[in-house]
Design a protein around this motif. Structure first.
Motif, PDB file in Angstrom:
ATOM      1  N   MET A   1     -25.424  -0.829  26.146  1.00  0.00           N
ATOM      2  CA  MET A   1     -26.373   0.237  26.187  1.00  0.00           C
ATOM      3  C   MET A   1     -25.633   1.640  25.769  1.00  0.00           C
ATOM      4  O   MET A   1     -24.485   1.898  26.204  1.00  0.00           O
ATOM      5  N   LEU A   2     -26.332   2.336  24.975  1.00  0.00           N
ATOM      6  CA  LEU A   2     -25.912   3.565  24.686  1.00  0.00           C
ATOM      7  C   LEU A   2     -26.384   4.575  25.865  1.00  0.00           C
ATOM      8  O   LEU A   2     -27.559   4.647  26.460  1.00  0.00           O
ATOM      9  N   ILE A   3     -25.513   5.691  26.309  1.00  0.00           N
ATOM     10  CA  ILE A   3     -25.819   6.812  26.899  1.00  0.00           C
ATOM     11  C   ILE A   3     -25.818   8.020  26.544  1.00  0.00           C
ATOM     12  O   ILE A   3     -24.926   8.441  26.045  1.00  0.00           O
ATOM     13  N   THR A   4     -27.065   8.629  26.726  1.00  0.00           N
ATOM     14  CA  THR A   4     -27.150  10.222  26.366  1.00  0.00           C
ATOM     15  C   THR A   4     -26.645  10.991  27.304  1.00  0.00           C
ATOM     16  O   THR A   4     -27.033  10.864  28.477  1.00  0.00           O
ATOM     17  N   GLU A   5     -26.049  12.192  26.910  1.00  0.00           N
ATOM     18  CA  GLU A   5     -25.666  12.954  27.724  1.00  0.00           C
ATOM     19  C   GLU A   5     -25.976  14.378  27.281  1.00  0.00           C
ATOM     20  O   GLU A   5     -25.914  14.820  26.111  1.00  0.00           O
ATOM     21  N   LEU A   6     -26.348  15.419  28.367  1.00  0.00           N
ATOM     22  CA  LEU A   6     -27.082  16.413  27.923  1.00  0.00           C
ATOM     23  C   LEU A   6     -25.873  17.610  27.884  1.00  0.00           C
ATOM     24  O   LEU A   6     -24.796  17.318  28.368  1.00  0.00           O
ATOM     25  N   LYS A   7     -26.094  18.582  26.664  1.00  0.00           N
ATOM     26  CA  LYS A   7     -24.908  19.667  26.862  1.00  0.00           C
ATOM     27  C   LYS A   7     -25.053  20.244  27.812  1.00  0.00           C
ATOM     28  O   LYS A   7     -25.963  20.233  28.696  1.00  0.00           O
ATOM     29  N   ASN A   8     -24.061  21.058  28.195  1.00  0.00           N
ATOM     30  CA  ASN A   8     -24.191  22.175  29.335  1.00  0.00           C
ATOM     31  C   ASN A   8     -24.976  22.804  29.412  1.00  0.00           C
ATOM     32  O   ASN A   8     -25.699  23.525  28.289  1.00  0.00           O
TER      33      ASN A   8
END
Length: 88
Positions: A1-8
């Motif tokens: 599974m890939l996990i997307t993370e938002l920028k600050n």
């Protein structure tokens, strides 16, 4: 599974000039999209009075599908100075 993370959030906000239309992509089943963070950011931007509209969908990489969905938001997109895309 890939996990997307938002920028600050501050980094994202610093890039916004004028009104913005927000496009959230949940991605496909193999991608984890941080829905809660994206919703919080959308609320903050809306409270700042800079959001003309938003669309939360999946598979924005499917051009034909996205085109159909965006047509319903044409007026809000036209009113925006830029489009903010949150995706993988």
């Amino acid at each position: 599974m890939l996990i997307t993370e938002l920028k600050n959030k501050d980094a994202i906000k610093s890039l916004i000039t004028g009104k913005v239309f927000v496009l959230n992509c949940h991605g496909c089943r193999e991608i984890h999209f941080p829905e809660h963070e994206a919703e919080e950011l959308l609320k903050e931007l809306t409270n700042d009075g800079i959001v003309t509209g938003s669309l939360t969908t999946d598979y924005i990489c499917n051009v034909d599908n996205l085109k159909l969905r965006l047509q319903k938001h044409a007026a809000a997109i036209e009113a925006a100075d830029m489009i903010l895309v949150l995706s993988c």
